[in-house]
Write a protein that holds these residues in place. Structure first.
Motif, PDB file in Angstrom:
ATOM      1  N   UNK A  50     -35.371  22.060 -14.674  1.00 50.67           N
ATOM      2  CA  UNK A  50     -34.759  20.807 -15.121  1.00 50.67           C
ATOM      3  C   UNK A  50     -33.438  20.554 -14.393  1.00 50.67           C
ATOM      4  N   UNK A  51     -32.744  21.638 -14.003  1.00 47.13           N
ATOM      5  CA  UNK A  51     -31.533  21.473 -13.194  1.00 47.13           C
ATOM      6  C   UNK A  51     -31.854  20.890 -11.832  1.00 47.13           C
ATOM      7  N   UNK A  52     -32.998  21.286 -11.257  1.00 48.41           N
ATOM      8  CA  UNK A  52     -33.437  20.704  -9.991  1.00 48.41           C
ATOM      9  C   UNK A  52     -33.758  19.237 -10.131  1.00 48.41           C
ATOM     10  N   UNK A  53     -34.408  18.878 -11.237  1.00 48.61           N
ATOM     11  CA  UNK A  53     -34.696  17.460 -11.502  1.00 48.61           C
ATOM     12  C   UNK A  53     -33.388  16.683 -11.634  1.00 48.61           C
ATOM     13  N   UNK A  54     -32.425  17.251 -12.353  1.00 48.86           N
ATOM     14  CA  UNK A  54     -31.120  16.607 -12.516  1.00 48.86           C
ATOM     15  C   UNK A  54     -30.478  16.329 -11.162  1.00 48.86           C
ATOM     16  N   UNK A  55     -30.466  17.337 -10.289  1.00 53.74           N
ATOM     17  CA  UNK A  55     -29.847  17.157  -8.983  1.00 53.74           C
ATOM     18  C   UNK A  55     -30.542  16.060  -8.169  1.00 53.74           C
ATOM     19  N   UNK A  56     -31.858  16.006  -8.234  1.00 53.20           N
ATOM     20  CA  UNK A  56     -32.580  14.956  -7.508  1.00 53.20           C
ATOM     21  C   UNK A  56     -32.240  13.575  -8.054  1.00 53.20           C
ATOM     22  N   UNK A  57     -32.140  13.453  -9.381  1.00 53.21           N
ATOM     23  CA  UNK A  57     -31.847  12.138  -9.949  1.00 53.21           C
ATOM     24  C   UNK A  57     -30.393  11.739  -9.741  1.00 53.21           C
ATOM     25  N   UNK A  58     -29.499  12.728  -9.634  1.00 54.46           N
ATOM     26  CA  UNK A  58     -28.096  12.420  -9.360  1.00 54.46           C
ATOM     27  C   UNK A  58     -27.932  11.834  -7.954  1.00 54.46           C
ATOM     28  N   UNK A  59     -28.873  12.112  -7.075  1.00 54.84           N
ATOM     29  CA  UNK A  59     -28.842  11.473  -5.753  1.00 54.84           C
ATOM     30  C   UNK A  59     -28.852   9.958  -5.921  1.00 54.84           C
ATOM     31  N   UNK A  60     -29.620   9.461  -6.892  1.00 57.21           N
ATOM     32  CA  UNK A  60     -29.646   8.026  -7.167  1.00 57.21           C
ATOM     33  C   UNK A  60     -28.296   7.508  -7.614  1.00 57.21           C
ATOM     34  N   UNK A  61     -27.578   8.299  -8.395  1.00 59.05           N
ATOM     35  CA  UNK A  61     -26.235   7.914  -8.829  1.00 59.05           C
ATOM     36  C   UNK A  61     -25.307   7.788  -7.623  1.00 59.05           C
ATOM     37  N   UNK A  62     -25.356   8.779  -6.732  1.00 57.37           N
ATOM     38  CA  UNK A  62     -24.501   8.715  -5.540  1.00 57.37           C
ATOM     39  C   UNK A  62     -24.919   7.564  -4.631  1.00 57.37           C
ATOM     40  N   UNK A  63     -26.210   7.276  -4.586  1.00 57.37           N
ATOM     41  CA  UNK A  63     -26.676   6.121  -3.810  1.00 57.37           C
ATOM     42  C   UNK A  63     -26.078   4.830  -4.377  1.00 57.37           C
ATOM     43  N   UNK A  64     -26.039   4.702  -5.715  1.00 54.95           N
ATOM     44  CA  UNK A  64     -25.460   3.513  -6.340  1.00 54.95           C
ATOM     45  C   UNK A  64     -23.985   3.389  -5.993  1.00 54.95           C
ATOM     46  N   UNK A  65     -23.282   4.525  -5.965  1.00 57.11           N
ATOM     47  CA  UNK A  65     -21.870   4.518  -5.565  1.00 57.11           C
ATOM     48  C   UNK A  65     -21.735   4.010  -4.132  1.00 57.11           C
ATOM     49  N   UNK A  66     -22.591   4.515  -3.251  1.00 56.81           N
ATOM     50  CA  UNK A  66     -22.556   4.101  -1.852  1.00 56.81           C
ATOM     51  C   UNK A  66     -22.928   2.634  -1.688  1.00 56.81           C
ATOM     52  N   UNK A  67     -24.012   2.214  -2.338  1.00 54.48           N
ATOM     53  CA  UNK A  67     -24.510   0.858  -2.174  1.00 54.48           C
ATOM     54  C   UNK A  67     -23.539  -0.200  -2.694  1.00 54.48           C
ATOM     55  N   UNK A  68     -22.780   0.146  -3.710  1.00 52.54           N
ATOM     56  CA  UNK A  68     -21.817  -0.803  -4.269  1.00 52.54           C
ATOM     57  C   UNK A  68     -20.415  -0.636  -3.676  1.00 52.54           C
ATOM     58  N   UNK A  69     -20.290   0.313  -2.777  1.00 50.72           N
ATOM     59  CA  UNK A  69     -19.004   0.617  -2.129  1.00 50.72           C
ATOM     60  C   UNK A  69     -17.923   0.948  -3.150  1.00 50.72           C
ATOM     61  N   UNK A  70     -18.315   1.689  -4.165  1.00 49.68           N
ATOM     62  CA  UNK A  70     -17.400   2.025  -5.250  1.00 49.68           C
ATOM     63  C   UNK A  70     -16.289   2.969  -4.816  1.00 49.68           C
ATOM     64  N   UNK A  71     -16.499   3.712  -3.726  1.00 52.23           N
ATOM     65  CA  UNK A  71     -15.453   4.609  -3.216  1.00 52.23           C
ATOM     66  C   UNK A  71     -14.744   4.005  -2.005  1.00 52.23           C
ATOM     67  N   UNK A  72     -14.996   2.736  -1.747  1.00 52.18           N
ATOM     68  CA  UNK A  72     -14.357   2.053  -0.630  1.00 52.18           C
ATOM     69  C   UNK A  72     -15.342   1.752   0.481  1.00 52.18           C
TER      70      UNK A  72
END
Length: 197
Positions: A50-72
């Motif tokens: 389940x930790x592996x599943x979590x890490x894979x799904x967190x990739x989507x979270x980081x993608x959202x950060x990138x796609x919305x330019x939330x870190x600049x």
């Protein structure tokens, strides 16, 4: 400056949020199985999976950060890109570790990429600081990534203070749900808070 790819696609942000929410729910439940083993006695395949599943799904979270330019829009983009890479490696570590009864039994190649896991979790603090500073994400989304990023340091501190018992396991699961899970829920239900509409 061009608009983010997702500016007209809140559905993509919703999918990333749903994935992060489900992955967090899975790992939070998976952590409860750690009450049956310790790092010295063995590993929990359920927790690792389940930790592996979590890490894979967190990739989507980081993608959202990138796609919305939330870190600049410029140098800040390096943060979520790097975290997508380390999260992918961390997922490999988790899943590939499942057949081994103890941490000490892991082969050398897994030991080499094992630091990707703590780097991903600690990197969330860096990403959280950048998100809060930039201010593109609004409301709780602006601050929750930073709260998620301090999960690992706080848990390590508590482990030395109160030990690695059942209470710490439940606290860990609750912290994950209250940060990563809440972020996922907000991206799912309020994608405009991330897109900036």
């Amino acid at each position: 400056m061009t608009a983010p790819l997702t500016a007209t696609r809140p559905g993509a942000i919703r999918v990333a949020g749903a994935a992060a929410l489900l992955g967090t729910l899975a790992w939070s439940l998976g952590q409860l199985d750690r009450n049956n083993v310790t790092i010295d006695d063995g590993q929990s395949a359920w927790d690792l999976g389940t930790g592996g599943v979590f890490m894979l799904t967190v990739i989507g979270l980081h993608w959202a950060v990138l796609a919305t330019r939330a870190t600049g829009p410029r140098k800040g983009r390096i943060i979520p890109i790097g975290l997508m890479g380390t999260a992918f490696l961390a997922a490999i570590v988790n899943v590939a570790s499942m057949p081994y009864p103890t941490y000490g039994d892991l082969p050398g190649w897994l030991m080499v990429i094992d630091p990707a896991w703590p780097l991903t979790m600690l990197g969330m603090a860096v990403e959280g600081i950048a998100i809060a500073r930039v201010g593109k994400w609004t409301g709780p989304l602006r601050w929750l990534p930073l709260a998620a990023g301090v999960w690992l340091p706080v848990l390590i501190g508590l482990k030395f203070g109160v030990g690695d018992g059942v209470a710490l396991t439940y606290l860990s699961a609750l912290w994950l749900l209250g940060t990563y899970g809440f972020i996922g829920a907000l991206l799912l239900t309020r994608p405009k808070a991330a897109i900036g509409w």
